[in-house]
Each structure stands twice: as structure tokens, then as C-alpha cells.
Design a protein around this motif. Structure first.
Motif, short mmCIF file in Angstrom:
data_model
loop_
_atom_site.label_atom_id
_atom_site.label_comp_id
_atom_site.label_asym_id
_atom_site.label_seq_id
_atom_site.Cartn_x
_atom_site.Cartn_y
_atom_site.Cartn_z
N PHE A 261 0.96 -1.27 -0.48
CA PHE A 261 -0.09 0.39 0.34
C PHE A 261 0.67 1.13 0.10
O PHE A 261 -0.04 2.04 -0.66
CB PHE A 261 -0.59 -0.10 1.50
N ILE A 262 2.09 1.08 0.46
CA ILE A 262 2.83 2.31 0.80
C ILE A 262 3.29 2.66 -0.85
O ILE A 262 4.06 3.88 -0.78
CB ILE A 262 3.80 2.48 2.12
N LEU A 263 4.20 1.44 -1.71
CA LEU A 263 4.10 1.59 -2.78
C LEU A 263 3.75 1.66 -4.07
O LEU A 263 4.02 2.12 -5.13
CB LEU A 263 5.47 0.70 -2.96
N LEU A 264 2.39 2.18 -3.76
CA LEU A 264 1.62 1.47 -4.38
C LEU A 264 1.39 3.17 -5.98
O LEU A 264 1.52 2.61 -6.68
CB LEU A 264 -0.29 1.60 -4.12
N PRO A 265 1.83 4.47 -5.13
CA PRO A 265 1.70 5.52 -5.57
C PRO A 265 3.01 5.78 -6.74
O PRO A 265 3.35 6.67 -7.25
CB PRO A 265 1.13 6.52 -4.88
N PHE A 266 4.32 5.02 -6.41
CA PHE A 266 5.80 5.27 -6.52
C PHE A 266 5.13 4.81 -8.24
O PHE A 266 5.34 3.45 -8.42
CB PHE A 266 6.44 5.17 -5.55
N GLY A 267 6.22 6.13 -9.12
CA GLY A 267 6.76 4.97 -10.41
C GLY A 267 5.20 5.40 -11.34
O GLY A 267 5.23 4.71 -12.63
N VAL A 268 4.28 5.87 -10.41
CA VAL A 268 2.75 5.47 -11.31
C VAL A 268 2.36 6.98 -11.82
O VAL A 268 2.67 7.57 -11.31
CB VAL A 268 0.93 5.16 -10.85
N LYS A 269 2.14 7.01 -13.80
CA LYS A 269 1.69 8.36 -14.31
C LYS A 269 0.43 8.09 -14.58
O LYS A 269 -0.40 7.93 -15.37
CB LYS A 269 3.28 8.41 -15.29
N THR A 270 -0.51 9.69 -14.19
CA THR A 270 -1.66 9.78 -15.19
C THR A 270 -1.44 10.02 -16.64
O THR A 270 -0.12 10.04 -17.22
CB THR A 270 -2.18 11.20 -14.13
N ALA A 271 -2.66 10.02 -17.12
CA ALA A 271 -2.07 9.92 -18.73
C ALA A 271 -1.78 11.90 -19.06
O ALA A 271 -1.16 11.97 -19.94
CB ALA A 271 -4.00 9.51 -18.89
N ASP A 272 -2.30 12.75 -18.63
CA ASP A 272 -1.61 14.06 -18.58
C ASP A 272 -0.27 14.20 -18.66
O ASP A 272 0.63 14.94 -18.75
CB ASP A 272 -2.62 14.81 -17.77
N GLU A 273 0.24 13.17 -16.86
CA GLU A 273 1.91 13.40 -16.92
C GLU A 273 2.97 12.54 -17.95
O GLU A 273 3.65 13.33 -18.91
CB GLU A 273 1.96 12.52 -15.81
N ALA A 274 2.15 11.23 -18.75
CA ALA A 274 2.30 10.65 -19.89
C ALA A 274 2.15 10.92 -21.43
O ALA A 274 3.17 10.49 -22.37
CB ALA A 274 1.81 8.80 -19.64
N GLY A 275 1.46 12.38 -21.13
CA GLY A 275 1.21 12.75 -22.91
C GLY A 275 -0.08 11.63 -23.76
O GLY A 275 0.21 12.21 -24.78
N GLY B 282 -14.49 8.99 -20.51
CA GLY B 282 -15.11 8.41 -19.44
C GLY B 282 -14.84 8.22 -18.13
O GLY B 282 -14.08 7.19 -17.05
N GLN B 283 -12.77 7.93 -18.31
CA GLN B 283 -11.77 7.83 -17.50
C GLN B 283 -11.19 8.37 -16.58
O GLN B 283 -11.16 10.17 -16.81
CB GLN B 283 -10.66 7.60 -18.54
N ALA B 284 -11.22 8.28 -15.48
CA ALA B 284 -10.54 9.83 -14.29
C ALA B 284 -9.27 9.76 -14.39
O ALA B 284 -8.28 9.36 -14.95
CB ALA B 284 -11.16 8.67 -12.86
N ASP B 285 -9.68 11.77 -14.33
CA ASP B 285 -8.48 12.52 -14.23
C ASP B 285 -7.03 11.62 -13.42
O ASP B 285 -5.79 11.63 -13.92
CB ASP B 285 -8.46 13.40 -14.04
N SER B 286 -7.32 11.09 -12.44
CA SER B 286 -6.18 10.45 -11.89
C SER B 286 -5.73 8.79 -11.72
O SER B 286 -4.96 8.40 -11.40
CB SER B 286 -5.97 9.83 -9.92
N ALA B 287 -6.42 8.25 -13.20
CA ALA B 287 -6.49 6.50 -12.85
C ALA B 287 -4.89 6.75 -14.19
O ALA B 287 -4.81 7.32 -14.70
CB ALA B 287 -7.27 6.58 -14.66
N PRO B 288 -4.17 6.16 -13.04
CA PRO B 288 -2.59 5.12 -13.68
C PRO B 288 -3.08 4.75 -15.34
O PRO B 288 -4.01 4.06 -15.83
CB PRO B 288 -2.39 4.26 -13.04
N VAL B 289 -1.42 5.10 -16.13
CA VAL B 289 -1.29 4.38 -17.29
C VAL B 289 -0.32 3.21 -17.77
O VAL B 289 -1.10 2.21 -18.17
CB VAL B 289 -0.88 5.81 -17.78
N ASN B 290 0.67 3.23 -16.31
CA ASN B 290 1.24 2.75 -16.39
C ASN B 290 1.30 1.54 -15.12
O ASN B 290 2.64 1.19 -14.86
CB ASN B 290 2.79 3.18 -16.72
#
Length: 93
Positions: free
Chosen positions: A19-33, A39-47
Motif C-alpha cells: 500500500f505504501i509503494l502503490l503511488p510511486f512510479g505511476v503516471k496519469t494520462a496527462d503526465e504521460a502525454g 469516461g476515464q478518471a483524471d487520476s487513473a494510472p496509465v502504466n
């Protein structure tokens, strides 16, 4: 310490580490370009890679469990050392 206790401590450390490591290294669609799916949430991870998170959690929990067991055996940190509610000696009857 019994091996079942060590296994239980390991399982607790593994879940906490995951649970602590879940947010590390994850990018959203906006960050990844990358273009978002309708319908995708803005905070949904791409990778999102659950295997990588599980591997990192396994490694971290092995280290934490090892430190826990060594502390249990050698008593590096005890409850008496971290007792913040201990009364001063002159107040003890």
C-alpha cells in the motif's frame, strides 16, 4: 520466535509495504502525454504494473521482517526505551 509468528509479521509488512509503494512510479494520462479514454478518471494510472509493486513490496517486507526478528532476538529497542508515559523516579512510590 515461532516461524508462524515470523510469517504473520511478514504478511503484515508485505501488505503495508504494498500500500505504501502503490503511488510511486505511476503516471496519469496527462503526465504521460497519452490521450484519455472517454469516461476515464483524471487520476487513473496509465502504466500500472502490479507485478513490479509486488516484487518491491516483497523485497521491502523481507528487509523489515529481518530487522524485526533481529530486534526481537537482540533487544536493540525495547518497550522500556520508548515508554513516553514513564513517570520520573522521584514520583514513583
Amino acid at each position: 520466535m515461532a516461524w508462524t509468528s515470523i510469517l504473520a509479521v511478514y504478511a503484515l509488512f508485505w501488505v503495508m509495504s504494498a500500500f505504501i509503494l502503490l503511488p510511486f512510479g505511476v503516471k496519469t494520462a496527462d503526465e504521460a502525454g497519452v490521450e484519455k479514454i472517454p469516461g476515464q478518471a483524471d487520476s487513473a494510472p496509465v502504466n500500472f504494473r502490479p507485478g513490479r509493486i509486488a516484487a518491491r513490496a516483497t523485497g521491502l517486507s523481507i528487509v523489515l521482517t529481518t530487522l524485526w526478528v533481529l530486534n526481537w532476538e537482540y533487544q536493540w529497542v525495547t518497550v522500556d526505551m520508548i515508554d513516553i508515559f514513564q513517570r520520573p523516579d522521584d514520583l514513583v512510590r
